[in-house]
Design an enzyme around this catalytic site. Structure first.
Site, PDB file in Angstrom:
ATOM      1  CD  GLU A 180      42.075  36.908  41.238  1.00  0.00           C
ATOM      2  OE1 GLU A 180      42.974  36.922  40.727  1.00  0.00           O
ATOM      3  OE2 GLU A 180      42.349  37.569  42.848  1.00  0.00           O
TER       4      GLU A 180
ATOM      5  CG  HIS B  64      37.538  45.377  47.345  1.00  0.00           C
ATOM      6  ND1 HIS B  64      39.047  46.794  46.464  1.00  0.00           N
ATOM      7  CD2 HIS B  64      38.479  45.100  48.044  1.00  0.00           C
ATOM      8  CE1 HIS B  64      39.668  45.908  46.333  1.00  0.00           C
ATOM      9  NE2 HIS B  64      39.172  44.618  47.498  1.00  0.00           N
TER      10      HIS B  64
END
Ligand SMILES: Cc1ncc(C[n+]2csc(CCOP(=O)(O)OP(=O)(O)O)c2C)c(N)n1
Lengths: 326, 325
Positions: free
Chosen positions: B58, B127
């Site tokens: 990322e 999440h």
């Protein structure tokens, strides 16, 4: 890959000399200004490391990209950035390349392919990889180069980008200027193994060069640029060099102890990349008078850049509220 | 107009924009197979050059989006779950949000960072975040949150055409939601709120997945003769302050439903705006209906306990309507 062409061809030594000397004189002058207390912010000078920026950028055109780090003046000038626009930026003037909104750590000139110096150690690495992706998609043989330090080499993004660039064969050069220090920590105390060797597990060529020998840098960069332009992917170059000045010019005002010995600095000053090049140039038949003429020209150029920049106005206050969004 | 799922509307927007402009590229982890269905079929259609699976990296991805945009492409960088924006946050906060400013406008960065966000799926705390409050605070990044399939399509098309970095956050729980989606050129300008239901007694500003709770709450309140106006900001930065405050001035009452944690939530900003700019028209103190300052828990019962729903909305509205200043 055809590397023999690079091994036998010779750089334009006087052009390299001119650029290195310009960087040296610009930085020296900046160091003087710091002493006088006239500079608004911190500056990180690259004196002693000029050969790396110049040896690499000699292979690039305005269509190629570079990204750099906090010690970025040399990269900016080596890639063709304007001295006056850089100094004016460092002084926070309206005529600065970023109109006084970036400063020393953010000199950028997109028109010349300079994605900018960067205040985030390792910050330029992802940017350069992205520009390399664009270059690959454009298919015009452009390359992208990122300059970072041995300290920056320890950021995780280096391995992320080595991996992606290898998988995608991106036209990217990762140029690590190992100047012996990660801020104030000697490299060996914070960095394991050899930096150039970090390329090997990714199947990327990793080479170590004498960063104080502009011809060696030029050769290694030439091979890497050729590889990249031909679609063969990235190269990691570790250039061993040394920073003569402080990490930041004001460091003596806040450091309570020394972090290196004077002898060490003196030893490296004895390996001055500019003096070395001067000797090579003289051996090659250039006369002392010719060199003196170049010196005088550069001194003039630097003087003009500083005089103009210091006389330039600050940006209007209103500009602080502009350019957050396009 | 055809009924489509929200995720299909996003897919349609991506497809149309890639068709329209060859400089639009897209990359992210497993975007070819597409976890959510939003990027499905794009690689087959537009080729492996323009649509790329990345490694799990990322930090590099968010930075490469900046570099590729600076070098002339319009980049869609899929970050998968919004929590992973934190992993790639350096380039988002330090590069994307600032380079236009720091270079005095030398460079434009047409980037869409897209991600799926929010709770309600027992996915656990890592999440389930809605990270828009901190994104709103960056200043140099637009923040977009759709609540319907039509808006998702129109907002994403606008985001891709925008010359600024945009974070496009799709509420995970709404991916399967059906709605009418206009065919072809349907662009919803960024920075424009939408009144999802007109009303006269109270303004409910609701964000993303919370819009449905607000609308259901408004149905319940209607039976009590309370007429609620539901306003969906759609773009959280820059906020459509005019539309929101005009509604508040009309109704004199404000409840903001936000899936973010209370402290420095989007709701906090909206309530502050009303307090500063519509104080004289407020008949009661405004209310934030948010998640308490806790991480999102896993067990369905616990998750339900922390998330706003139509009942918490209704309770808050009743209090605000009953209150006197
Ligand atoms: C992400 C980040 N961490 C820390 C710093 C503070 N800092 C600025 S320069 C520097 C040292 C960098 O060393 P190196 O990469 O070797 O470059 P050099 O200064 O030697 O040229 C540090 C720690 C920073 N600017 N950014």
């Amino acid at each position: 890959m055809n590397t023999t062409a690079d091994k036998t061809s010779r750089p334009d030594l006087l052009a390299l000399y001119r650029r290195m000397l310009l960087i040296r004189r610009m930085e020296e002058r900046l160091g003087d200004v710091v002493q006088s207390g006239e500079l608004p912010g911190p500056v990180h000078l690259c004196i002693g490391q000029e050969a790396v920026a110049v040896g690499v950028c000699a292979h690039l055109t305005d269509a190629d990209w570079i990204a750099s780090n906090h010690r970025g003046h040399g990269h900016f000038l080596a890639k063709g950035g304007t001295p006056h626009a850089m100094v004016a930026e460092i002084f926070g003037r309206d005529t600065g390349i970023c109109r006084g909104k970036g400063g020393s750590m953010h000199v950028a000139d997109f028109g010349r392919g300079i994605l900018g110096a960067n205040g985030i150690v390792g910050g330029g690495i992802g940017l350069a990889a992205g520009a390399a992706l664009s270059a690959q998609l454009d298919g015009k043989g452009r390359v992208s180069v990122v300059f970072f330090g041995d300290g920056g080499a320890n950021q995780g993004v280096v391995s992320e980008v080595l991996n992606i660039a290898a998988i995608w064969k991106l036209p990217l050069l990762l140029v690590c200027e190992n100047n012996g220090f990660s801020e104030f920590s000697p490299t060996s105390t914070v960095t394991a193994g050899e930096i150039a060797a970090r390329a090997q597990p990714f199947g990327v060529p990793g080479v170590t060069v004498d960063g104080n020998d502009v011809i060696s840098v030029w050769r290694a960069a030439g091979e890497a640029v050729t590889r990249a332009r031909n679609g063969h992917g990235p190269t990691l170059i570790e250039a061993r060099t040394y920073r003569w000045r402080g990490h930041v010019e004001t460091e003596r005002s806040f450091l309570s102890e020394k972090y290196r010995e004077d002898d060490e600095i003196a030893e490296w000053r004895g390996r001055d990349p500019i003096v070395r090049l001067e000797m090579q140039v003289l051996e090659g038949g250039t006369t002392q008078a010719e060199l003196d003429a170049i010196r005088a020209e550069i001194a003039d150029e630097v003087e003009r850049a500083y005089a103009e920049a210091m006389a330039d106005p600050p940006p209007p206050d209103q500009s602080a509220f502009q350019h957050m969004l396009a | 107009m055809a009924k489509k799922r929200l995720i299909q509307a996003i897919n349609e927007a991506l497809c149309e924009e890639m068709e329209r402009d060859p400089r639009v590229i897209l990359f992210g982890e497993d975007v070819k197979i597409s976890l959510f269905g939003d990027t499905k079929g794009l690689a087959e259609r537009f080729g492996e050059q323009r649509v790329r699976n990345t490694p799990i990296a990322e930090t590099a991805m968010s930075g490469m989006a900046v570099g590729a945009a600076a070098a002339g492409y319009r980049v869609v960088c899929h970050m998968m779950f919004a929590n992973f924006l934190y992993t790639g946050f350096d380039a988002i906060a330090n590069q994307a949000a600032k380079l236009h400013y720091m270079t005095a406008g030398q460079i434009k960065l047409p980037i869409v960072y897209m991600a799926v966000m929010g709770a309600g799926r027992s996915a656990g705390a890592q999440h389930s975040d809605v990270p828009y409050p901190m994104l709103m605070n960056l200043g140099g990044i637009k923040v977009v949150v759709p609540s319907t399939p039509a808006d998702a399509k129109g907002l994403l098309k606008a985001a891709i055409r925008d010359d600024n970095p945009v974070v496009f956050l799709q509420p995970a729980r709404r991916g399967g939601e059906q709605g009418e989606v206009p065919e072809g050129e349907h662009v919803v300008p960024l920075g424009m709120a939408d009144i999802k239901r007109p009303g006269t007694d109270v303004t409910i500003v609701a964000i993303g997945a919370m819009v449905r709770h607000a609308l259901r709450g408004a149905d319940i309140l209607q039976q009590e003769n309370i007429s609620a106006e539901v306003v969906d900001p759609r773009t959280l930065f820059p906020l459509d302050v005019a539309t929101i405050l005009a509604s508040v001035r009309r109704t004199g009452r404000l409840v903001v439903v936000d899936e973010a944690r209370t402290t420095c939530s989007a709701a906090s900003e909206i309530v502050a705006l009303a307090a500063e700019q519509a104080f004289d028209r407020l008949a009661a103190p405004p209310r934030r209906v948010t998640v308490a300052d806790v991480a999102i828990p896993y067990a369905p019962s616990l998750e339900k306990a922390v998330l706003p729903d139509e009942h918490t909305v209704v309770r808050a509205v009743r209090e605000v309507v009953g209150a006197r200043r």
